[in-house]
Design a protein around this motif. Structure first.
Motif, PDB file in Angstrom:
ATOM      1  N   SER A  21       0.835  -1.194   0.000  1.00 22.96           N
ATOM      2  CA  SER A  21       0.000   0.000   0.000  1.00 22.96           C
ATOM      3  C   SER A  21       0.871   1.246   0.000  1.00 22.96           C
ATOM      4  O   SER A  21       2.096   1.170   0.133  1.00 22.96           O
ATOM      5  N   LEU A  22       0.223   2.378  -0.120  1.00 20.60           N
ATOM      6  CA  LEU A  22       0.918   3.642  -0.279  1.00 20.60           C
ATOM      7  C   LEU A  22       0.145   4.701   0.488  1.00 20.60           C
ATOM      8  O   LEU A  22      -1.090   4.740   0.437  1.00 20.60           O
ATOM      9  N   SER A  23       0.874   5.543   1.219  1.00 21.19           N
ATOM     10  CA  SER A  23       0.221   6.659   1.888  1.00 21.19           C
ATOM     11  C   SER A  23       0.917   7.949   1.475  1.00 21.19           C
ATOM     12  O   SER A  23       2.044   7.929   0.980  1.00 21.19           O
ATOM     13  N   VAL A  24       0.214   9.061   1.672  1.00 22.34           N
ATOM     14  CA  VAL A  24       0.764  10.365   1.314  1.00 22.34           C
ATOM     15  C   VAL A  24       0.558  11.312   2.483  1.00 22.34           C
ATOM     16  O   VAL A  24      -0.480  11.289   3.134  1.00 22.34           O
ATOM     17  N   ASP A  25       1.586  12.108   2.769  1.00 20.98           N
ATOM     18  CA  ASP A  25       1.531  13.120   3.816  1.00 20.98           C
ATOM     19  C   ASP A  25       1.778  14.477   3.186  1.00 20.98           C
ATOM     20  O   ASP A  25       2.713  14.632   2.387  1.00 20.98           O
ATOM     21  N   TRP A  53       8.239  11.172  -8.163  1.00 17.80           N
ATOM     22  CA  TRP A  53       8.087  12.170  -9.232  1.00 17.80           C
ATOM     23  C   TRP A  53       7.013  11.793 -10.237  1.00 17.80           C
ATOM     24  O   TRP A  53       6.517  12.640 -10.964  1.00 17.80           O
ATOM     25  N   ASP A  54       6.608  10.526 -10.294  1.00 16.86           N
ATOM     26  CA  ASP A  54       5.492  10.123 -11.144  1.00 16.86           C
ATOM     27  C   ASP A  54       4.160  10.487 -10.490  1.00 16.86           C
ATOM     28  O   ASP A  54       3.227  10.929 -11.157  1.00 16.86           O
ATOM     29  N   LEU A  55       4.071  10.291  -9.179  1.00 15.15           N
ATOM     30  CA  LEU A  55       2.820  10.528  -8.462  1.00 15.15           C
ATOM     31  C   LEU A  55       2.571  12.005  -8.159  1.00 15.15           C
ATOM     32  O   LEU A  55       1.429  12.443  -8.114  1.00 15.15           O
ATOM     33  N   ILE A  56       3.634  12.771  -7.971  1.00 17.37           N
ATOM     34  CA  ILE A  56       3.485  14.183  -7.608  1.00 17.37           C
ATOM     35  C   ILE A  56       2.809  14.977  -8.735  1.00 17.37           C
ATOM     36  O   ILE A  56       2.215  16.022  -8.503  1.00 17.37           O
ATOM     37  N   ARG A  57       2.863  14.456  -9.945  1.00 15.77           N
ATOM     38  CA  ARG A  57       2.226  15.133 -11.083  1.00 15.77           C
ATOM     39  C   ARG A  57       0.701  15.038 -11.044  1.00 15.77           C
ATOM     40  O   ARG A  57       0.019  15.881 -11.613  1.00 15.77           O
ATOM     41  N   ARG A  72       1.692  20.750  -3.568  1.00 16.23           N
ATOM     42  CA  ARG A  72       2.474  19.584  -4.012  1.00 16.23           C
ATOM     43  C   ARG A  72       3.657  19.301  -3.090  1.00 16.23           C
ATOM     44  O   ARG A  72       4.599  18.622  -3.467  1.00 16.23           O
ATOM     45  N   ASN A  73       3.599  19.795  -1.871  1.00 16.16           N
ATOM     46  CA  ASN A  73       4.652  19.544  -0.884  1.00 16.16           C
ATOM     47  C   ASN A  73       4.309  18.230  -0.172  1.00 16.16           C
ATOM     48  O   ASN A  73       3.897  18.212   0.982  1.00 16.16           O
ATOM     49  N   LEU A  74       4.455  17.126  -0.904  1.00 11.37           N
ATOM     50  CA  LEU A  74       3.975  15.830  -0.448  1.00 11.37           C
ATOM     51  C   LEU A  74       5.112  14.850  -0.230  1.00 11.37           C
ATOM     52  O   LEU A  74       6.155  14.933  -0.881  1.00 11.37           O
ATOM     53  N   GLN A  75       4.862  13.898   0.647  1.00 15.73           N
ATOM     54  CA  GLN A  75       5.793  12.802   0.902  1.00 15.73           C
ATOM     55  C   GLN A  75       5.007  11.500   0.784  1.00 15.73           C
ATOM     56  O   GLN A  75       3.965  11.332   1.427  1.00 15.73           O
ATOM     57  N   PHE A  76       5.489  10.565  -0.016  1.00 19.24           N
ATOM     58  CA  PHE A  76       4.839   9.274  -0.208  1.00 19.24           C
ATOM     59  C   PHE A  76       5.584   8.213   0.590  1.00 19.24           C
ATOM     60  O   PHE A  76       6.810   8.216   0.648  1.00 19.24           O
ATOM     61  N   THR A  77       4.831   7.298   1.204  1.00 18.99           N
ATOM     62  CA  THR A  77       5.421   6.224   1.996  1.00 18.99           C
ATOM     63  C   THR A  77       4.886   4.890   1.509  1.00 18.99           C
ATOM     64  O   THR A  77       3.675   4.712   1.375  1.00 18.99           O
ATOM     65  N   ASN A  78       5.800   3.969   1.239  1.00 13.37           N
ATOM     66  CA  ASN A  78       5.428   2.617   0.823  1.00 13.37           C
ATOM     67  C   ASN A  78       5.242   1.762   2.075  1.00 13.37           C
ATOM     68  O   ASN A  78       6.053   1.816   2.998  1.00 13.37           O
TER      69      ASN A  78
END
Length: 113
Positions: A21-25, A53-57, A72-78
């Motif tokens: 899964s993937l989360s975003v902060d 960089w693929d998801l931030i778009r 777009r100041n995001l952090q993705f966590t696997n």
């Protein structure tokens, strides 16, 4: 499932097939959300990149956008999933099979590179 190494989840289809899964902060307003990988595959396709960089778009913070802040100041966590939880995760095969039927392309699997 036999895994081949090096194991990569660089596209959404592989991430879905692996059952992770993937989360975003949002680093601006401190909100967070768990993303539905199956829904992302349906909207963007299994060949869409799963790297930052693929998801931030395509993903942004709705609250920050509405307030006029940097959205777009995001952090993705696997998030890795244990094997027993992975077996109880059936959406992957159905979503990827639907994609194959719609497009005629072979859907990616977790153990292929």
């Amino acid at each position: 499932m036999t895994m081949k190494f090096p194991f990569t989840e660089d596209i959404l289809g592989r991430k879905l097939a692996a059952g992770t899964s993937l989360s975003v902060d949002c680093l601006t307003c401190k909100r967070n959300a768990v993303l539905d990988v199956a829904e992302l595959v349906q909207r963007l396709g299994p060949d869409h990149g799963a790297m930052h960089w693929d998801l931030i778009r395509v993903i942004y913070c709705h609250e920050c956008r509405a307030a006029g802040r940097d959205d777009r100041n995001l952090q993705f966590t696997n998030h890795a999933v244990t094997p027993d939880k992975r077996k109880a995760f059936p959406p992957a095969r159905g979503v990827l099979d639907d994609f194959s039927k719609r497009t005629g392309k072979k859907a990616p699997t977790a153990d292929t590179r």
